[in-house]
Design an enzyme around this catalytic site. Structure first.
Site, PDB file in Angstrom:
ATOM      1  N   ASN A  67      -6.118   3.109 -12.623  1.00 35.56           N
ATOM      2  CA  ASN A  67      -5.099   2.167 -12.176  1.00 35.56           C
ATOM      3  C   ASN A  67      -3.723   2.769 -12.423  1.00 35.56           C
ATOM      4  O   ASN A  67      -3.522   3.489 -13.403  1.00 35.56           O
ATOM      5  CB  ASN A  67      -5.224   0.853 -12.963  1.00 35.56           C
ATOM      6  CG  ASN A  67      -4.150  -0.160 -12.596  1.00 35.56           C
ATOM      7  OD1 ASN A  67      -4.007  -0.534 -11.438  1.00 35.56           O
ATOM      8  ND2 ASN A  67      -3.392  -0.606 -13.589  1.00 35.56           N
ATOM      9  N   HIS A  86       0.164   1.679 -13.257  1.00 38.04           N
ATOM     10  CA  HIS A  86       0.901   0.537 -13.803  1.00 38.04           C
ATOM     11  C   HIS A  86       2.355   0.933 -13.992  1.00 38.04           C
ATOM     12  O   HIS A  86       2.641   1.999 -14.556  1.00 38.04           O
ATOM     13  CB  HIS A  86       0.293   0.112 -15.146  1.00 38.04           C
ATOM     14  CG  HIS A  86       0.963  -1.082 -15.736  1.00 38.04           C
ATOM     15  ND1 HIS A  86       0.787  -2.359 -15.232  1.00 38.04           N
ATOM     16  CD2 HIS A  86       1.826  -1.203 -16.783  1.00 38.04           C
ATOM     17  CE1 HIS A  86       1.505  -3.207 -15.949  1.00 38.04           C
ATOM     18  NE2 HIS A  86       2.141  -2.542 -16.890  1.00 38.04           N
ATOM     19  N   GLY A 118       0.774  -1.232   0.000  1.00 36.24           N
ATOM     20  CA  GLY A 118       0.000   0.000   0.000  1.00 36.24           C
ATOM     21  C   GLY A 118       0.805   1.281   0.000  1.00 36.24           C
ATOM     22  O   GLY A 118       0.374   2.283   0.563  1.00 36.24           O
ATOM     23  N   ILE A 164      -7.200  -9.274 -11.810  1.00 34.62           N
ATOM     24  CA  ILE A 164      -7.841  -8.667 -12.974  1.00 34.62           C
ATOM     25  C   ILE A 164      -9.320  -8.474 -12.654  1.00 34.62           C
ATOM     26  O   ILE A 164     -10.006  -9.401 -12.220  1.00 34.62           O
ATOM     27  CB  ILE A 164      -7.658  -9.557 -14.213  1.00 34.62           C
ATOM     28  CG1 ILE A 164      -6.173  -9.663 -14.570  1.00 34.62           C
ATOM     29  CG2 ILE A 164      -8.461  -9.000 -15.384  1.00 34.62           C
ATOM     30  CD1 ILE A 164      -5.884 -10.646 -15.684  1.00 34.62           C
ATOM     31  N   LEU A 165      -9.800  -7.265 -12.848  1.00 35.78           N
ATOM     32  CA  LEU A 165     -11.204  -6.958 -12.584  1.00 35.78           C
ATOM     33  C   LEU A 165     -12.069  -7.408 -13.759  1.00 35.78           C
ATOM     34  O   LEU A 165     -11.741  -7.148 -14.917  1.00 35.78           O
ATOM     35  CB  LEU A 165     -11.382  -5.453 -12.353  1.00 35.78           C
ATOM     36  CG  LEU A 165     -10.727  -4.914 -11.079  1.00 35.78           C
ATOM     37  CD1 LEU A 165     -10.668  -3.397 -11.118  1.00 35.78           C
ATOM     38  CD2 LEU A 165     -11.468  -5.398  -9.843  1.00 35.78           C
ATOM     39  N   LEU A 185      -6.746  -6.101 -20.030  1.00 39.34           N
ATOM     40  CA  LEU A 185      -5.680  -5.807 -19.079  1.00 39.34           C
ATOM     41  C   LEU A 185      -4.804  -4.646 -19.536  1.00 39.34           C
ATOM     42  O   LEU A 185      -4.234  -4.685 -20.632  1.00 39.34           O
ATOM     43  CB  LEU A 185      -4.809  -7.054 -18.877  1.00 39.34           C
ATOM     44  CG  LEU A 185      -3.628  -6.922 -17.928  1.00 39.34           C
ATOM     45  CD1 LEU A 185      -4.106  -6.656 -16.512  1.00 39.34           C
ATOM     46  CD2 LEU A 185      -2.750  -8.173 -17.981  1.00 39.34           C
ATOM     47  N   ASP A 186      -4.707  -3.620 -18.684  1.00 34.91           N
ATOM     48  CA  ASP A 186      -3.796  -2.488 -18.878  1.00 34.91           C
ATOM     49  C   ASP A 186      -3.956  -1.830 -20.254  1.00 34.91           C
ATOM     50  O   ASP A 186      -2.982  -1.332 -20.827  1.00 34.91           O
ATOM     51  CB  ASP A 186      -2.335  -2.929 -18.684  1.00 34.91           C
ATOM     52  CG  ASP A 186      -2.070  -3.447 -17.279  1.00 34.91           C
ATOM     53  OD1 ASP A 186      -2.708  -2.958 -16.332  1.00 34.91           O
ATOM     54  OD2 ASP A 186      -1.221  -4.341 -17.128  1.00 34.91           O
ATOM     55  N   SER A 216       2.517   4.671 -15.473  1.00 35.80           N
ATOM     56  CA  SER A 216       1.354   5.250 -16.149  1.00 35.80           C
ATOM     57  C   SER A 216       0.134   5.137 -15.244  1.00 35.80           C
ATOM     58  O   SER A 216      -0.042   4.142 -14.548  1.00 35.80           O
ATOM     59  CB  SER A 216       1.051   4.499 -17.453  1.00 35.80           C
ATOM     60  OG  SER A 216       2.178   4.423 -18.301  1.00 35.80           O
TER      61      SER A 216
END
Length: 223
Positions: free
Chosen positions: A108, A110, A15, A93-94, A145-146, A137
């Site tokens: 997000n 990354h 975190g 992965i959502l 994904l991403d 980013s």
């Protein structure tokens, strides 16, 4: 006085990006409050960074499938009434249903200069490719994904002798600066996504914003 915008934060690990947001809020650099911290790992160290009343966690293995876990997570996030949902080192992965529920306000961070190096092991992959620059980013989340529209990036040079660990260690403080700068734009109502493109103050960005050495986000190059 209007209430501060609310950010729900998804975490899986220590975190450090959550801590960066908490510090920015405490220091008055980010006009927001943390609505809740949500994790797929009940032992995630990040959860201890906020009071118990702001924590939600569940082990995904306790659910019949990914969709069931995602639905429980989405309900918990929605109950915190967030204005924005931020994935700060969230490693699952959502699913599409979750993404669609929070579409346009789900971000997000990354650790690569997207679209390079989606997925894992980004630092090692940048070194293996011989890249002169590496970075992080912040992008809007889509089901792939991403692959969502990139709002902003920060860049650092790759130096002789770098290893994945040294590169990661040098990037992390810059990543923290990037996250707080982007979230400041978001909660101020200046950042949006439409039809796969990022808008700043209602104007389409044709390349990601770039964080400079003074911590200001400015338009990047079009190259």
């Amino acid at each position: 006085m209007a209430p501060a915008p609310r950010i729900a934060v998804l975490v899986s690990g220590r975190g450090s990006n959550l801590q960066a947001l908490l510090e920015a809020i405490a220091e008055g650099r980010l006009d927001a409050e943390i609505a809740g911290v949500f994790s797929d790992r009940p032992d995630a160290a990040a959860l201890a960074r906020v009071p118990p009343g702001l924590r939600w966690s569940a082990n995904a293995r306790g659910f019949p499938d990914r969709a069931a876990f995602d639905a429980a997570l989405a309900d918990a996030v929605a109950a915190s009434a967030p204005d924005w949902v931020f994935c700060a080192g969230y490693m699952r992965i959502l699913g599409e249903a979750f993404v669609r529920r929070f579409e346009g306000r789900l971000l997000n961070v990354h650790p690569s200069l997207l679209p390079r190096y989606k997925g894992l092991h980004t630092h090692a992959r940048a070194l293996e490719a011989g890249d002169a620059e590496h970075g992080a980013s912040v992008h809007f989340v889509v089901p792939e994904l991403d692959a969502g529209a990139v709002a902003a990036q920060v860049r650092i040079p790759v130096v002789a002798g770098d290893t994945p660990d040294t590169l990661a260690a040098r990037l992390l403080p810059q990543e923290h600066r990037l996250v707080t700068a982007v979230m400041a734009l978001a909660v101020a109502g200046r950042l949006a996504e439409r039809d796969g493109q990022v808008l700043l103050d209602g104007q389409t960005l044709f390349s990601p914003l770039r964080l400079d050495s003074s911590g200001v986000l400015a338009p990047g190059s079009h190259g």
